[in-house]
Design an enzyme around this catalytic site. Structure first.
Site, PDB file in Angstrom:
ATOM      1  CB  ILE A 112      -0.961   0.015   1.203  1.00  0.00           C
ATOM      2  CG1 ILE A 112      -0.203  -0.265   2.506  1.00  0.00           C
ATOM      3  CG2 ILE A 112      -2.068  -1.006   0.991  1.00  0.00           C
ATOM      4  CD1 ILE A 112      -1.065  -0.163   3.741  1.00  0.00           C
ATOM      5  CG  ASP A 113       2.739   4.353   2.544  1.00  0.00           C
ATOM      6  OD1 ASP A 113       2.363   5.128   1.642  1.00  0.00           O
ATOM      7  OD2 ASP A 113       3.127   4.750   3.651  1.00  0.00           O
ATOM      8  N   PRO A 114       4.666   1.755  -0.578  1.00  0.00           N
ATOM      9  CG  PRO A 114       5.496  -0.340  -1.166  1.00  0.00           C
ATOM     10  CD  PRO A 114       4.224   0.371  -0.810  1.00  0.00           C
ATOM     11  NE  ARG A 165       2.889   6.713  -0.268  1.00  0.00           N
ATOM     12  CZ  ARG A 165       2.586   7.951   0.116  1.00  0.00           C
ATOM     13  NH1 ARG A 165       2.517   8.922  -0.786  1.00  0.00           N
ATOM     14  NH2 ARG A 165       2.361   8.231   1.387  1.00  0.00           N
ATOM     15  CE1 TYR A 189      -1.840   3.417   4.997  1.00  0.00           C
ATOM     16  CE2 TYR A 189      -1.141   4.256   2.863  1.00  0.00           C
ATOM     17  CZ  TYR A 189      -0.974   4.180   4.237  1.00  0.00           C
ATOM     18  OH  TYR A 189       0.053   4.865   4.842  1.00  0.00           O
TER      19      TYR A 189
END
Length: 250
Positions: free
Chosen positions: A22-24, A47, A87
């Protein structure tokens, strides 16, 4: 070892089948290949480049088949879903009071001046209709929670129970929106049942830009040794500069 431990503890159903990226700040094709090869059914992420996102939203191509390797063929292909809303929950549905959540809880007492069931359900349906314009099937995934949330899980589930209950009551008046607790795996099943042919992709989701002049590069590299040498070498350079200044002063 991790998968074996999960299987021994929870059985076959306990083994993860979803890549939750979800957040890289960007995503490599190799990651898709790895997930496919270890048996994952799909990967979800948030992202990616803002211009790519704008194009995919317009084309309803936020979901795709990511082809991870030319050499490995279809064994490295994996269904990939980019989440438009991030997310976390959509605005107006943050009930995590311990983490700055200041949205009103659902008040379903008709005698209360704070009764807000109708407007809360209306807000959810508005988001559902907006997001449905970005995806190719009639399934919409709302992630309810984000970093450090659920410190008061009872508050979350109490409100989500009400939200589901009153949303689905509208089906008796002709609503075609069905709201329920789900998981990425269940969502994937619904998408699969739609029997839609998704576009494909072969390259990376790199570099990641969040706007015109904001490129989130430098987080990943195929040459980590060089980056390490540069960092260590720069430390020595700064020490030498300071020593040079001190010696000239004498």
């Amino acid at each position: 070892w991790g998968h074996r431990r999960l299987q021994d503890t929870f059985g076959t159903c306990g083994i993860p089948k979803i890549g939750w990226q979800i957040d890289p700040f960007g995503h490599s094709r190799e990651q898709a290949s790895i997930f496919a090869q270890i048996g994952f059914d799909a990967m979800f992420f948030w992202r990616f480049d803002y211009e790519d996102k704008k194009k995919r939203l317009a084309e309803k191509s936020m979901e795709l088949i990511w082809q991870g390797s030319d050499d490995l063929g279809s064994s490295s292909d994996i269904f990939t879903s980019a989440m438009e809303m991030g997310y976390g929950p959509p605005p107006g549905f943050n009930w995590d009071l311990a983490n700055g959540g200041n949205d009103d809880p659902i008040i379903d007492d008709p005698e209360s001046e704070d009764y807000n069931v109708d407007k809360t359900v209306d807000r959810l349906f508005t988001y559902a209709k907006v997001y449905s314009n970005y995806y190719a099937t009639n399934n919409v995934l709302f992630p309810m929670g984000t970093d450090f949330f659920y410190q008061d899980a009872n508050m979350w589930f109490k409100n989500m129970d009400k939200l589901i209950k009153y949303s689905n009551q509208r089906k008796s008046n002709g609503s075609n929106i069905n709201v329920f607790y789900s998981t990425p795996t269940c969502y994937l099943h619904g998408v699969h049942m739609a029997n839609h042919t998704f576009p494909t992709k072969k390259d990376d989701f790199f570099p990641h830009a969040s706007n015109t002049h904001s490129y989130w590069t430098g987080y990943f590299s195929s040459r980590p040794a060089i980056k390490r040498y540069e960092k260590v070498g720069n430390n020595f350079l700064q020490v030498c500069k300071q020593l040079d200044v001190l010696t000239q002063g004498n």
